[in-house]
Scaffold this active site. Structure first.
Site, PDB file in Angstrom:
ATOM      1  N   THR A  24       0.853  -1.183   0.000  1.00  0.00           N
ATOM      2  CA  THR A  24       0.000   0.000   0.000  1.00  0.00           C
ATOM      3  C   THR A  24       0.890   1.235   0.000  1.00  0.00           C
ATOM      4  OG1 THR A  24      -1.979   0.997   0.954  1.00  0.00           O
ATOM      5  CG2 THR A  24      -0.285   0.279   2.512  1.00  0.00           C
ATOM      6  N   PHE A  25       0.274   2.373  -0.062  1.00  0.00           N
ATOM      7  CA  PHE A  25       0.973   3.651  -0.095  1.00  0.00           C
ATOM      8  C   PHE A  25       0.396   4.541   0.999  1.00  0.00           C
ATOM      9  CE2 PHE A  25       0.496   8.099  -1.429  1.00  0.00           C
ATOM     10  CZ  PHE A  25       1.822   8.472  -1.526  1.00  0.00           C
ATOM     11  N   HIS A  26       1.273   5.200   1.737  1.00  0.00           N
ATOM     12  CA  HIS A  26       0.857   6.238   2.673  1.00  0.00           C
ATOM     13  C   HIS A  26       1.602   7.510   2.298  1.00  0.00           C
ATOM     14  CE1 HIS A  26      -1.407   3.539   5.054  1.00  0.00           C
ATOM     15  NE2 HIS A  26      -0.395   2.958   5.664  1.00  0.00           N
ATOM     16  N   ALA A  85      -7.978   1.941   1.949  1.00  0.00           N
ATOM     17  CA  ALA A  85      -7.354   0.647   2.210  1.00  0.00           C
ATOM     18  C   ALA A  85      -7.399   0.364   3.708  1.00  0.00           C
ATOM     19  CB  ALA A  85      -5.908   0.653   1.723  1.00  0.00           C
ATOM     20  N   ILE A  86      -7.565  -0.889   4.053  1.00  0.00           N
ATOM     21  CA  ILE A  86      -7.560  -1.312   5.453  1.00  0.00           C
ATOM     22  C   ILE A  86      -6.605  -2.489   5.584  1.00  0.00           C
ATOM     23  CG2 ILE A  86      -8.934  -2.278   7.350  1.00  0.00           C
ATOM     24  CD1 ILE A  86     -11.362  -0.839   6.156  1.00  0.00           C
ATOM     25  N   GLY A  87      -5.686  -2.376   6.511  1.00  0.00           N
ATOM     26  CA  GLY A  87      -4.749  -3.460   6.810  1.00  0.00           C
ATOM     27  C   GLY A  87      -4.448  -3.413   8.292  1.00  0.00           C
ATOM     28  N   GLY A  98      -4.167  -0.044  10.540  1.00  0.00           N
ATOM     29  CA  GLY A  98      -5.522   0.480  10.414  1.00  0.00           C
ATOM     30  C   GLY A  98      -5.959   0.773   9.003  1.00  0.00           C
ATOM     31  N   ALA A 100      -6.311   3.833   5.551  1.00  0.00           N
ATOM     32  CA  ALA A 100      -5.804   5.017   4.852  1.00  0.00           C
ATOM     33  C   ALA A 100      -6.898   5.494   3.904  1.00  0.00           C
ATOM     34  CB  ALA A 100      -4.527   4.703   4.092  1.00  0.00           C
ATOM     35  N   CYS A 116      -2.803  -3.178  -2.600  1.00  0.00           N
ATOM     36  CA  CYS A 116      -3.490  -4.259  -1.884  1.00  0.00           C
ATOM     37  C   CYS A 116      -3.476  -5.574  -2.664  1.00  0.00           C
ATOM     38  CB  CYS A 116      -4.928  -3.853  -1.543  1.00  0.00           C
ATOM     39  SG  CYS A 116      -5.031  -2.283  -0.669  1.00  0.00           S
TER      40      CYS A 116
END
Length: 184
Positions: A24-26, A85-87, A98, A100, A116
């Site tokens: 994922t990307f933050h 996204a949830i992880g 959590g 994003a 994902c």
């Protein structure tokens, strides 16, 4: 070239984590929330916790007039595009990691990864969804935080309060411990 080397060459930082989900990307323009909860206090299974987070995000999107939903894939979606996204990770009933929510994220970063692990899906943001409707409004993280907190409190049955409003010794001591932990 592996994913890490490729992303670093683009100027991104790369971190391996122990959480659910894949790459994922933050980055700027994302509201990233990492709730730390004891699921026993909420009488929730892991799947029900994820569903509750999805519900918080759906309600937040709805507050902006954006119709969001869930699919067979984890996260929150607007049509066929993923907006959040949830992880998560759960150890001994304590949650970490959590979600994003893309508010005004530069979606081009997602062109360099398979978000994902879903090869045929695109990402979107609140601002991008507004643009599809011809609205030129930029929806910032700062604007969304109060709305998301309100919905989080509602879904989890616990009102949230800003840190500046924490006024008893045990709450202040806990906040100081968390602040020190987060600075590490």
């Amino acid at each position: 070239m592996n994913d890490e080397a490729y992303l670093r060459k683009l100027g991104a930082e790369y971190f391996e984590t122990l959480r659910g989900g894949q790459t994922t990307f933050h980055g700027p323009g994302q509201l990233v929330g990492y709730p730390i909860l004891d699921l026993r206090n909420f009488k929730l299974s892991v799947r029900c916790y994820v569903a509750a987070i999805e519900h918080v995000i759906i309600n937040t999107c709805n507050a902006y007039g954006i119709v969001a939903s869930t699919t067979k894939n984890t996260g929150v979606w607007v049509g066929d595009d993923k907006i959040c996204a949830i992880g998560i990770q759960v150890q001994r009933f304590i949650t970490s990691h959590g979600f994003a929510l893309n508010c005004n994220t530069d979606l081009n970063w997602f062109d360099h990864i398979i978000p994902c692990g879903l090869e045929d899906k695109k990402m979107t943001s609140l601002t991008n969804e507004y643009a599809k409707e011809g609205k030129k409004t930029i929806i910032t993280v700062e604007q969304v935080i109060p709305t998301l907190c309100q919905h989080f409190g509602y879904v989890f049955g616990r009102p949230l309060k800003p840190l500046k409003d924490v006024n008893n010794e045990s709450d202040r001591a806990l906040m100081q411990i968390l602040d020190e932990f987060l600075m590490i």
